[in-house]
Scaffold this motif. Structure first.
Motif, PDB file in Angstrom:
ATOM      1  N   VAL A 176      11.450   5.492 -11.149  1.00 21.19           N
ATOM      2  CA  VAL A 176      10.629   6.456 -11.877  1.00 21.19           C
ATOM      3  C   VAL A 176      11.505   7.348 -12.754  1.00 21.19           C
ATOM      4  CG1 VAL A 176       8.839   6.490 -10.089  1.00 21.19           C
ATOM      5  CG2 VAL A 176      10.642   8.179 -10.023  1.00 21.19           C
ATOM      6  N   ARG A 177      10.907   7.790 -13.840  1.00 25.28           N
ATOM      7  CA  ARG A 177      11.542   8.811 -14.670  1.00 25.28           C
ATOM      8  C   ARG A 177      10.846  10.119 -14.335  1.00 25.28           C
ATOM      9  NH1 ARG A 177      14.580   8.321 -19.001  1.00 25.28           N
ATOM     10  NH2 ARG A 177      13.804   6.248 -19.520  1.00 25.28           N
ATOM     11  N   ASP A 178      11.583  10.999 -13.712  1.00 21.04           N
ATOM     12  CA  ASP A 178      11.059  12.288 -13.258  1.00 21.04           C
ATOM     13  C   ASP A 178      11.745  13.356 -14.100  1.00 21.04           C
ATOM     14  OD1 ASP A 178       9.799  14.269 -11.852  1.00 21.04           O
ATOM     15  OD2 ASP A 178      10.915  13.975  -9.999  1.00 21.04           O
ATOM     16  N   GLY A 179      11.065  13.793 -15.149  1.00 20.29           N
ATOM     17  CA  GLY A 179      11.714  14.655 -16.129  1.00 20.29           C
ATOM     18  C   GLY A 179      12.738  13.800 -16.853  1.00 20.29           C
ATOM     19  N   GLY A 180      13.957  14.243 -16.918  1.00 18.02           N
ATOM     20  CA  GLY A 180      15.007  13.455 -17.551  1.00 18.02           C
ATOM     21  C   GLY A 180      15.821  12.641 -16.574  1.00 18.02           C
ATOM     22  N   VAL A 181      15.410  12.607 -15.312  1.00 17.57           N
ATOM     23  CA  VAL A 181      16.172  11.942 -14.256  1.00 17.57           C
ATOM     24  C   VAL A 181      15.534  10.594 -13.919  1.00 17.57           C
ATOM     25  CG1 VAL A 181      16.917  12.127 -11.841  1.00 17.57           C
ATOM     26  CG2 VAL A 181      16.867  14.160 -13.286  1.00 17.57           C
ATOM     27  N   ILE A 182      16.378   9.588 -13.743  1.00 18.77           N
ATOM     28  CA  ILE A 182      15.908   8.294 -13.239  1.00 18.77           C
ATOM     29  C   ILE A 182      16.058   8.327 -11.720  1.00 18.77           C
ATOM     30  CG2 ILE A 182      16.230   5.786 -13.254  1.00 18.77           C
ATOM     31  CD1 ILE A 182      15.478   6.837 -15.996  1.00 18.77           C
ATOM     32  N   ALA A 183      14.939   8.125 -11.020  1.00 21.59           N
ATOM     33  CA  ALA A 183      14.963   8.122  -9.556  1.00 21.59           C
ATOM     34  C   ALA A 183      14.721   6.706  -9.051  1.00 21.59           C
ATOM     35  CB  ALA A 183      13.907   9.069  -8.996  1.00 21.59           C
ATOM     36  N   ALA A 201       0.841  -1.200   0.000  1.00 19.66           N
ATOM     37  CA  ALA A 201       0.000   0.000   0.000  1.00 19.66           C
ATOM     38  C   ALA A 201       0.877   1.252   0.000  1.00 19.66           C
ATOM     39  CB  ALA A 201      -0.938  -0.001   1.202  1.00 19.66           C
ATOM     40  N   GLY A 202       1.960   1.232   0.757  1.00 19.99           N
ATOM     41  CA  GLY A 202       2.880   2.368   0.784  1.00 19.99           C
ATOM     42  C   GLY A 202       3.520   2.598  -0.579  1.00 19.99           C
ATOM     43  N   GLU A 203       3.926   1.527  -1.235  1.00 19.27           N
ATOM     44  CA  GLU A 203       4.511   1.657  -2.573  1.00 19.27           C
ATOM     45  C   GLU A 203       3.489   2.202  -3.561  1.00 19.27           C
ATOM     46  OE1 GLU A 203       6.226  -2.160  -3.409  1.00 19.27           O
ATOM     47  OE2 GLU A 203       7.613  -1.981  -1.729  1.00 19.27           O
ATOM     48  N   ASP A 204       2.247   1.743  -3.464  1.00 18.73           N
ATOM     49  CA  ASP A 204       1.191   2.265  -4.344  1.00 18.73           C
ATOM     50  C   ASP A 204       0.989   3.761  -4.113  1.00 18.73           C
ATOM     51  OD1 ASP A 204       0.745  -0.208  -5.502  1.00 18.73           O
ATOM     52  OD2 ASP A 204      -1.012  -0.664  -4.259  1.00 18.73           O
ATOM     53  N   ALA A 205       0.966   4.178  -2.839  1.00 17.27           N
ATOM     54  CA  ALA A 205       0.775   5.598  -2.523  1.00 17.27           C
ATOM     55  C   ALA A 205       1.942   6.422  -3.062  1.00 17.27           C
ATOM     56  CB  ALA A 205       0.640   5.796  -1.009  1.00 17.27           C
ATOM     57  N   ALA A 206       3.155   5.914  -2.915  1.00 23.93           N
ATOM     58  CA  ALA A 206       4.329   6.636  -3.417  1.00 23.93           C
ATOM     59  C   ALA A 206       4.284   6.724  -4.940  1.00 23.93           C
ATOM     60  CB  ALA A 206       5.613   5.961  -2.952  1.00 23.93           C
ATOM     61  N   ALA A 207       3.896   5.641  -5.603  1.00 27.53           N
ATOM     62  CA  ALA A 207       3.799   5.657  -7.069  1.00 27.53           C
ATOM     63  C   ALA A 207       2.763   6.691  -7.520  1.00 27.53           C
ATOM     64  CB  ALA A 207       3.434   4.267  -7.593  1.00 27.53           C
ATOM     65  N   ARG A 208       1.622   6.724  -6.847  1.00 22.77           N
ATOM     66  CA  ARG A 208       0.593   7.721  -7.195  1.00 22.77           C
ATOM     67  C   ARG A 208       1.109   9.136  -6.982  1.00 22.77           C
ATOM     68  NH1 ARG A 208      -2.658   4.058  -4.508  1.00 22.77           N
ATOM     69  NH2 ARG A 208      -2.728   5.389  -2.672  1.00 22.77           N
ATOM     70  N   PHE A 209       1.893   9.338  -5.923  1.00 26.15           N
ATOM     71  CA  PHE A 209       2.471  10.650  -5.657  1.00 26.15           C
ATOM     72  C   PHE A 209       3.356  11.085  -6.824  1.00 26.15           C
ATOM     73  CE2 PHE A 209       6.055  13.204  -4.261  1.00 26.15           C
ATOM     74  CZ  PHE A 209       5.430  14.262  -3.625  1.00 26.15           C
ATOM     75  N   TYR A 210       4.259  10.214  -7.241  1.00 22.52           N
ATOM     76  CA  TYR A 210       5.147  10.564  -8.358  1.00 22.52           C
ATOM     77  C   TYR A 210       4.351  10.803  -9.639  1.00 22.52           C
ATOM     78  CZ  TYR A 210       9.542   9.726  -5.912  1.00 22.52           C
ATOM     79  OH  TYR A 210      10.606   9.807  -5.063  1.00 22.52           O
ATOM     80  N   GLU A 211       3.380   9.938  -9.914  1.00 25.50           N
ATOM     81  CA  GLU A 211       2.571  10.100 -11.131  1.00 25.50           C
ATOM     82  C   GLU A 211       1.793  11.409 -11.101  1.00 25.50           C
ATOM     83  OE1 GLU A 211       1.857   5.440 -12.344  1.00 25.50           O
ATOM     84  OE2 GLU A 211       0.478   6.365 -10.915  1.00 25.50           O
ATOM     85  N   SER A 212       1.324  11.824  -9.930  1.00 21.96           N
ATOM     86  CA  SER A 212       0.569  13.082  -9.833  1.00 21.96           C
ATOM     87  C   SER A 212       1.450  14.283 -10.163  1.00 21.96           C
ATOM     88  CB  SER A 212      -0.042  13.235  -8.430  1.00 21.96           C
ATOM     89  OG  SER A 212       0.960  13.562  -7.474  1.00 21.96           O
ATOM     90  N   ARG A 213       2.762  14.114 -10.031  1.00 25.32           N
ATOM     91  CA  ARG A 213       3.712  15.177 -10.383  1.00 25.32           C
ATOM     92  C   ARG A 213       4.199  15.063 -11.821  1.00 25.32           C
ATOM     93  NH1 ARG A 213       8.295  15.065  -5.963  1.00 25.32           N
ATOM     94  NH2 ARG A 213       9.344  15.421  -7.921  1.00 25.32           N
TER      95      ARG A 213
END
Length: 127
Positions: free
Chosen positions: A53-60, A21-33
């Motif tokens: 995750v790919r956040d802009g051009g950065v792999i996180a 559930a925590g991983e799902d919440a974190a994934a939704r957080f990143y996707e919302s951004r």
């Protein structure tokens, strides 16, 4: 003996579900951004990466911590960071990420589902 193991097994199952559930919440957080989730629970011999995750051009590479109480920023120890870094190197070779910049984030998920992300939580000399 089996009776003593039952509460431990229930706790283990509960902790596993809380972790998912925590991983799902974190994934939704990143996707919302606007970030793209590339992988969840990516496994390598070196260890597991909770989220990539790919956040802009950065792999996180994201280590997710969730719990019922307040989460401490030092919840991720040096050995865990080392395993995460080693697994990240394998991922970058496997996924052929090229020269994309990378960072290591920590996502703390509270019992209410609130997500607190610390970007660049692990500064590494290797990057």
């Amino acid at each position: 003996m089996a009776e003593a193991a039952a509460p431990r097994a229930r706790r283990g199952g509960r902790n596993h579900r809380a972790g998912l559930a925590g991983e799902d919440a974190a994934a939704r957080f990143y996707e919302s951004r606007g970030a793209e989730v590339l992988a969840r629970r990516w496994r390598a011999p070196e260890g597991e990466i909770d989220l990539i995750v790919r956040d802009g051009g950065v792999i996180a590479f994201v280590e997710v911590k969730s719990g019922r109480g307040a989460l401490r920023r030092d919840a991720i120890g040096p050995r865990q960071w080392a395993r995460l870094e080693a697994a990240a190197v394998r991922y970058m070779l496997h996924a052929e990420t090229g020269d994309a910049p990378v960072r290591f984030d920590a996502a703390f998920v509270g019992p209410d589902g609130a997500v607190d992300v610390v970007e660049n939580a692990r500064m590494s000399e290797a990057w």
